[in-house]
Motif scaffolding. Structure first.
Motif, short mmCIF file in Angstrom:
data_model
loop_
_atom_site.label_atom_id
_atom_site.label_comp_id
_atom_site.label_asym_id
_atom_site.label_seq_id
_atom_site.Cartn_x
_atom_site.Cartn_y
_atom_site.Cartn_z
N LEU A 23 0.83 -1.20 0.00
CA LEU A 23 0.00 0.00 0.00
C LEU A 23 0.87 1.26 0.00
O LEU A 23 0.65 2.18 -0.80
CB LEU A 23 -0.92 0.01 1.22
N LEU A 24 1.86 1.30 0.88
CA LEU A 24 2.68 2.51 0.99
C LEU A 24 3.49 2.78 -0.26
O LEU A 24 3.71 3.94 -0.63
CB LEU A 24 3.58 2.41 2.22
N ALA A 32 1.47 13.75 -0.78
CA ALA A 32 1.29 14.22 0.60
C ALA A 32 2.65 14.47 1.24
O ALA A 32 3.64 13.84 0.89
CB ALA A 32 0.53 13.18 1.42
N GLN A 33 2.65 15.40 2.19
CA GLN A 33 3.88 15.66 2.94
C GLN A 33 4.12 14.55 3.96
O GLN A 33 5.25 14.16 4.19
CB GLN A 33 3.80 17.01 3.64
N TRP A 34 3.05 14.09 4.59
CA TRP A 34 3.18 13.06 5.62
C TRP A 34 2.30 11.87 5.27
O TRP A 34 1.15 12.03 4.87
CB TRP A 34 2.73 13.57 6.99
N ALA A 50 6.01 -0.50 8.13
CA ALA A 50 5.58 0.85 7.74
C ALA A 50 6.72 1.85 7.89
O ALA A 50 6.93 2.68 7.01
CB ALA A 50 4.38 1.28 8.58
N GLU A 51 7.45 1.78 8.99
CA GLU A 51 8.60 2.67 9.17
C GLU A 51 9.65 2.45 8.09
O GLU A 51 10.20 3.40 7.54
CB GLU A 51 9.22 2.48 10.55
N GLU A 52 9.95 1.20 7.79
CA GLU A 52 10.93 0.88 6.75
C GLU A 52 10.50 1.41 5.39
O GLU A 52 11.34 1.72 4.55
CB GLU A 52 11.16 -0.62 6.69
N ALA A 55 6.97 5.62 6.28
CA ALA A 55 5.84 6.25 6.96
C ALA A 55 6.20 6.63 8.39
O ALA A 55 7.08 6.02 9.01
CB ALA A 55 4.65 5.29 6.98
N LEU A 56 5.51 7.62 8.90
CA LEU A 56 5.56 7.93 10.32
C LEU A 56 4.60 6.97 11.00
O LEU A 56 3.50 6.74 10.49
CB LEU A 56 5.12 9.36 10.59
#
Length: 66
Positions: A23-24, A32-34, A50-52, A55-56
């Protein structure tokens, strides 16, 4: 998109280790910025994946409030 600095994409997640990276990577970087993944108590590697992927990640321990 003209004004990405004012856009945040927020994705609630619970045990989405297998799907979250795909998805990411499908979200265009300029959209988007974030990109924020709200981990709602996953017992798998959802937050780490998600972090890898860039994403925050924030944690919401109360079930159903992802």
């Amino acid at each position: 998109m003209n004004n990405k600095e004012s856009i945040a994409i927020i994705i609630p997640a619970l045990n989405e280790e297998e799907a979250i990276q795909k998805l990411l990577t499908e979200i265009p970087p300029a959209s988007a910025q974030w990109i924020i993944v709200v981990d709602n108590g996953s017992t798998d590697r959802t937050a780490q994946v998600a972090e890898e992927a860039g994403a925050l990640v924030v944690n919401e321990p109360v079930a159903g409030y992802g």
